[in-house]
Motif scaffolding. Structure first.
Motif, PDB file in Angstrom:
ATOM      1  N   ASN A 105      22.017  38.670  39.798  1.00  0.00           N
ATOM      2  CA  ASN A 105      21.116  39.799  40.078  1.00  0.00           C
ATOM      3  C   ASN A 105      21.612  41.108  39.465  1.00  0.00           C
ATOM      4  O   ASN A 105      21.423  42.187  40.029  1.00  0.00           O
ATOM      5  CB  ASN A 105      20.914  39.965  41.589  1.00  0.00           C
ATOM      6  N   ASN A 106      22.312  40.996  38.323  1.00  0.00           N
ATOM      7  CA  ASN A 106      22.808  42.171  37.588  1.00  0.00           C
ATOM      8  C   ASN A 106      23.725  43.054  38.419  1.00  0.00           C
ATOM      9  O   ASN A 106      23.757  44.279  38.250  1.00  0.00           O
ATOM     10  CB  ASN A 106      21.632  43.004  37.057  1.00  0.00           C
ATOM     11  N   LYS A 107      24.480  42.465  39.336  1.00  0.00           N
ATOM     12  CA  LYS A 107      25.415  43.241  40.162  1.00  0.00           C
ATOM     13  C   LYS A 107      26.763  43.338  39.458  1.00  0.00           C
ATOM     14  O   LYS A 107      27.301  42.344  38.966  1.00  0.00           O
ATOM     15  CB  LYS A 107      25.596  42.576  41.526  1.00  0.00           C
ATOM     16  N   TYR A 108      27.305  44.563  39.421  1.00  0.00           N
ATOM     17  CA  TYR A 108      28.594  44.783  38.783  1.00  0.00           C
ATOM     18  C   TYR A 108      29.723  44.526  39.770  1.00  0.00           C
ATOM     19  O   TYR A 108      29.685  44.976  40.919  1.00  0.00           O
ATOM     20  CB  TYR A 108      28.699  46.211  38.242  1.00  0.00           C
ATOM     21  N   MET A 109      30.754  43.786  39.303  1.00  0.00           N
ATOM     22  CA  MET A 109      31.932  43.496  40.120  1.00  0.00           C
ATOM     23  C   MET A 109      33.172  43.998  39.385  1.00  0.00           C
ATOM     24  O   MET A 109      33.315  43.799  38.174  1.00  0.00           O
ATOM     25  CB  MET A 109      32.043  41.992  40.381  1.00  0.00           C
ATOM     26  N   VAL A 110      34.056  44.654  40.115  1.00  0.00           N
ATOM     27  CA  VAL A 110      35.246  45.258  39.513  1.00  0.00           C
ATOM     28  C   VAL A 110      36.201  44.165  39.048  1.00  0.00           C
ATOM     29  O   VAL A 110      36.524  43.241  39.797  1.00  0.00           O
ATOM     30  CB  VAL A 110      35.955  46.187  40.510  1.00  0.00           C
ATOM     31  N   LYS A 111      36.655  44.264  37.803  1.00  0.00           N
ATOM     32  CA  LYS A 111      37.632  43.323  37.251  1.00  0.00           C
ATOM     33  C   LYS A 111      39.020  43.957  37.154  1.00  0.00           C
ATOM     34  O   LYS A 111      40.008  43.351  37.531  1.00  0.00           O
ATOM     35  CB  LYS A 111      37.179  42.862  35.861  1.00  0.00           C
ATOM     36  N   GLU A 112      39.093  45.164  36.623  1.00  0.00           N
ATOM     37  CA  GLU A 112      40.359  45.902  36.483  1.00  0.00           C
ATOM     38  C   GLU A 112      40.150  47.331  36.971  1.00  0.00           C
ATOM     39  O   GLU A 112      39.089  47.917  36.741  1.00  0.00           O
ATOM     40  CB  GLU A 112      40.823  45.901  35.022  1.00  0.00           C
ATOM     41  N   MET A 113      41.147  47.884  37.668  1.00  0.00           N
ATOM     42  CA  MET A 113      40.989  49.232  38.214  1.00  0.00           C
ATOM     43  C   MET A 113      42.339  49.948  38.205  1.00  0.00           C
ATOM     44  O   MET A 113      43.376  49.347  38.508  1.00  0.00           O
ATOM     45  CB  MET A 113      40.431  49.151  39.645  1.00  0.00           C
ATOM     46  N   SER A 114      42.312  51.239  37.857  1.00  0.00           N
ATOM     47  CA  SER A 114      43.517  52.073  37.871  1.00  0.00           C
ATOM     48  C   SER A 114      43.163  53.432  38.451  1.00  0.00           C
ATOM     49  O   SER A 114      42.017  53.890  38.353  1.00  0.00           O
ATOM     50  CB  SER A 114      44.075  52.250  36.454  1.00  0.00           C
ATOM     51  N   ILE A 115      44.173  54.093  39.043  1.00  0.00           N
ATOM     52  CA  ILE A 115      43.970  55.418  39.634  1.00  0.00           C
ATOM     53  C   ILE A 115      45.229  56.242  39.431  1.00  0.00           C
ATOM     54  O   ILE A 115      46.350  55.714  39.449  1.00  0.00           O
ATOM     55  CB  ILE A 115      43.612  55.311  41.139  1.00  0.00           C
TER      56      ILE A 115
END
Length: 346
Positions: A204-214
């Motif tokens: 359903n074209n939902k985006y899921m986080v694969k890589e994240m930095s802060i």
């Protein structure tokens, strides 16, 4: 019959080989393609860890190449151009075992595809210098972290003193809510960070986080995560999209990662920031599902240019995974690039 009667009149016809431009040259360092079974993991390497050298080019059709290993021993058989891959890092090897080490020098080590020759000793010397350089960088980073911790401790002490003063004034009825807000802002309690992410596509074209930095805007405090999306359901569209992203963009297979995707919400809610800057409206919408109580600001609204215009500093760090690929596709690199622009334009 004529050939038997007069053998000298027989001409031997030889196939003429058309000269073509060879893909590789003699002396090139290459890796050999490895066999992978049907059920092998997609993220495992498809090329040998050992490096070989081309010693001869056979003018066959198609062209074949003869190789020798690191010690100069010839490899049996010939290889087509599709079976070998030129490497840009012929002096980099996987460390199999460190027998003994001292922070200043490496005593002895076994390396895949090497022998204890003069060339090997030269490579070990290079490794020693590289190890020493990286150790210096780690020590410098530890000093920065120590300074960051000291700053945070000082801010905590200031906050505690401010809270005590506010409580005393409130007991006496001498302070209003607006005065409390102004006092908090003056003391610098508000904290902010810059966050960047790379996503994969679900159903359903939902985006899921694969890589994240802060990264903290006031200090160099950083965190980095790569999430496993192996349990996520995919349809044909999302499967094709994610394969394209893996090959052409972030190089991350959907099942690769060190943290389960279900931990994303817990991680985001554990962040102690009043304001988080992200680059792009879609990333902002993804975060709003998890942390609606945090002020989320699209840094593009503040005039931040495109990433290709600010990701031009080769000294900025990236994660270990993207070191061998394109560091500028790493979220860890991007948050430092955005923070650099943020600090210079604040």
């Amino acid at each position: 019959m004529q050939a038997d009667a007069n053998p000298t009149s027989v001409e031997i016809m030889q196939r003429k080989i058309i000269n073509r431009k060879n893909k590789f040259n003699v002396g090139d360092n290459v890796r050999i393609s490895t066999y992978k079974s049907v059920f092998a993991k997609g993220y495992l390497p498809s090329w040998s860890t050992e490096i070989f050298k081309i010693v001869k080019i056979n003018e066959t059709l198609p062209t074949t190449y003869q190789l020798q290993d690191y010690t100069g021993k010839p490899i049996a058989g010939c290889f087509y151009s599709e079976e070998i891959l030129k490497t840009n890092y012929p002096n980099d090897y996987l460390v199999e075992k460190i027998i003994q080490n001292n922070f200043s020098r490496v005593i002895d080590m076994n390396v895949f595809g090497s022998s204890q020759s003069s060339e090997t000793k030269k490579n070990i010397s290079n490794l020693e210098q590289s190890f020493s350089s990286k150790l210096d960088k780690i020590e410098h980073l530890l000093e920065e972290i120590h300074k960051s911790v000291q700053i945070q401790e000082e801010q905590t002490e200031t906050i505690q003193l401010t809270c005590v003063q506010i409580a005393e004034h409130m007991t006496r009825g001498e302070i209003s809510l607006q005065s409390i807000k102004e006092s908090i802002e003056v003391q610098g309690i508000m904290s902010s960070a810059i966050l960047d992410m790379q996503c994969v596509l679900g159903v359903n074209n939902k985006y899921m986080v694969k890589e994240m930095s802060i990264v903290d805007t006031a200090t160099w405090t950083t965190q980095h995560w790569i999430f496993k999306n192996s349990k996520s359901i995919q349809d044909n569209k999302s499967r094709k999209t994610n394969k394209w992203l893996e090959r052409n963009y972030h190089q991350l297979a959907i099942e690769y990662g060190d943290i389960e995707y279900e931990e994303l919400g817990k991680i985001l809610n554990s962040l102690k920031f009043n304001c988080i800057y992200v680059k792009g409206e879609q990333k902002k919408q993804v975060l709003m599902e998890y942390i609606p109580h945090v002020a989320l600001i699209n840094i593009e609204d503040l005039g931040c240019p495109r990433l290709d215009q600010i990701c031009d500093d080769e000294t900025l760090p990236c994660c270990i995974f993207h070191m061998e690929f394109n560091p500028k596709q790493c979220t860890f690199y991007k948050v430092f690039a955005i923070r650099k622009w943020f600090v210079n334009n604040s």
